[in-house]
Design a protein around this motif. Structure first.
Motif, PDB file in Angstrom:
ATOM      1  N   ASN A   1       0.835  -1.207   0.000  1.00  0.00           N
ATOM      2  CA  ASN A   1       0.000   0.000   0.000  1.00  0.00           C
ATOM      3  C   ASN A   1       0.864   1.249   0.000  1.00  0.00           C
ATOM      4  O   ASN A   1       0.578   2.216  -0.720  1.00  0.00           O
ATOM      5  CB  ASN A   1      -0.918   0.017   1.226  1.00  0.00           C
ATOM      6  CG  ASN A   1      -1.857  -1.172   1.282  1.00  0.00           C
ATOM      7  OD1 ASN A   1      -1.496  -2.297   0.938  1.00  0.00           O
ATOM      8  ND2 ASN A   1      -3.073  -0.936   1.739  1.00  0.00           N
ATOM      9  N   ASP A   2       1.938   1.219   0.799  1.00  0.00           N
ATOM     10  CA  ASP A   2       2.819   2.382   0.877  1.00  0.00           C
ATOM     11  C   ASP A   2       3.475   2.673  -0.465  1.00  0.00           C
ATOM     12  O   ASP A   2       3.613   3.833  -0.868  1.00  0.00           O
ATOM     13  CB  ASP A   2       3.902   2.151   1.936  1.00  0.00           C
ATOM     14  CG  ASP A   2       3.334   2.006   3.341  1.00  0.00           C
ATOM     15  OD1 ASP A   2       2.218   2.521   3.581  1.00  0.00           O
ATOM     16  OD2 ASP A   2       3.992   1.379   4.191  1.00  0.00           O
TER      17      ASP A   2
ATOM     18  N   ASP B   1       0.905   4.167  -2.730  1.00  0.00           N
ATOM     19  CA  ASP B   1       0.588   5.527  -2.265  1.00  0.00           C
ATOM     20  C   ASP B   1       1.599   6.560  -2.770  1.00  0.00           C
ATOM     21  O   ASP B   1       1.271   7.734  -2.925  1.00  0.00           O
ATOM     22  CB  ASP B   1       0.551   5.570  -0.730  1.00  0.00           C
ATOM     23  CG  ASP B   1      -0.796   5.118  -0.173  1.00  0.00           C
ATOM     24  OD1 ASP B   1      -1.800   5.219  -0.899  1.00  0.00           O
ATOM     25  OD2 ASP B   1      -0.826   4.660   0.987  1.00  0.00           O
TER      26      ASP B   1
END
Length: 376
Positions: free
Chosen positions: A153-154, A157
């Motif tokens: 996810n990071d 992002d």
């Protein structure tokens, strides 16, 4: 689409190893609306890191035309082609395989992808999409939950302003990324390089290449004893070369030696020439993207060096080593040697004796064994 009709061939096939799984089905289901909207526009759908064609062929079945695909292993690329033929797709409806370059994702509106195990690979893929796909692109990146992490996810992002996470189904999940932020400052450019001071080598690697810009401990152990391997050989083979560390080391240590390196991975085959060039031996290292040593003739080499992988996608299976040992045996001339490093607990020696020939132990530590097998 009939997922059960898909096969892994020419990749490893064995009981319990399937060509499609629940994550493929979930990605296609979650992207169904986006695919329907993009389908009328030729070339608007791109598929990345599809294992054996389930995503690409599922997109075609949903109406997408001009589907562009990139799969890192050459065996996956060939499996997609065979599966398209098996399903009877007309030639003009089949997905087109492209290199991992901006053309792959240019102006794409929908991207379907399997989440890679390596975060570096995800970063490189996400950066390519954010930099070259359409501003309204929707990325559907899925996988098995046991192989997913919050760090994924990071990474997404960094490249996309919006990230949604779907509900889990059959132990699978999809991350949906939209609103790309094509800012190169968000990540170090690819490929990347780093100097290994102990070996005096510069290592260059694209995302997802085994060990990246480092030298894994098995390869390091192998290099410590490789100096005595067939010292009068005029050529050598670096099989499953990865970033090209072994090839570059051999070429540097033996002036005049020509090294033929190969890997089925597109990322590895792109990285190894860069490592050779960074170490001043590009003129003596030839690199091929190939399944094993299919590009080399029988009984043509006196030295093959191998640090065999033991993963096929997420599966751990000895069939991968068996295939590579067989390729080495075919290419070795009588009396030629395969120098191999392997995790000691795998106990490969009987297999090497059977497939290649008489095998002697060169070195052993608590984790690894280096052997030399002589072709009968």
């Amino acid at each position: 689409m009939d997922f059960d009709a898909l096969r892994r061939h020419p990749d490893l096939e064995a009981p319990g190893l399937a060509a499609a799984d629940a994550a493929d089905r979930l990605i296609l289901d979650e992207s169904a609306t986006a695919l329907a909207e993009a389908a009328p526009v030729q070339g608007s759908v791109v598929v990345i890191d599809d294992a054996y064609g389930a995503l690409a062929l599922g997109a075609v079945a949903a109406g997408a035309r001009g589907v562009r695909v990139h799969q890192d292993p050459i065996t996956g690329e060939r499996a997609l082609r065979e599966n398209a033929e098996r399903l009877g797709l007309p030639a003009d409806e089949r997905p087109t395989s492209l290199p991992f370059e901006p053309e792959l994702v240019a102006d794409a509106r929908v991207v379907l992808m399997r989440l890679p195990r390596a975060l570096d690979r995800l970063d490189e893929v996400a950066g390519l999409i954010a930099g070259h796909a359409a501003p309204d692109v929707r990325v559907f990146a899925g996988g098995r939950i046991k192989h997913m992490s919050l760090a994924m996810n990071d990474v997404l992002d960094r490249w996309f302003a919006h990230l949604d996470v779907t509900h889990a189904r059959q132990k699978s999940r999809v991350l949906v990324a939209t609103a790309p932020r094509p800012d190169p400052s968000r990540s170090t450019p690819w490929p990347r390089s780093a100097r290994d001071a102990a070996l005096g080598l510069e290592v260059v690697a694209h995302g997802g290449v085994f060990a990246g810009t480092t030298v894994d401990i098995g390869t390091r152990f192998l290099l410590g004893v490789l100096g005595g391997a067939v010292p009068d050989a005029g050529t050598a083979v670096d099989l499953a070369c990865g970033s090209g560390v072994v090839a570059a080391w051999l070429a540097r240590e033996r002036p005049g030696l020509v090294v033929r390196a190969s890997d089925r991975s597109a990322a590895a085959a792109a990285s190894a020439p860069l490592t050779a060039a960074a170490n001043g031996v590009a003129d003596r290292v030839d690199v091929a993207r190939a399944d094993g040593l299919e590009h080399l003739p029988d009984a043509s080499e006196r030295l093959v060096v191998l640090n065999p992988p033991f993963h096929s996608e997420a599966a751990v299976h000895t069939g991968i080593a068996t295939h590579l040992f067989g390729e080495a045996a075919r290419v070795l001339a009588p009396g030629g040697e395969l120098w191999c490093v392997w995790n000691s607990h795998l106990r490969y020696r009987p297999m090497l004796e059977r497939i290649v020939g008489p095998t002697r132990e060169i070195a052993r530590n608590p984790k690894f064994t280096v052997t030399a097998s002589t072709r009968r």
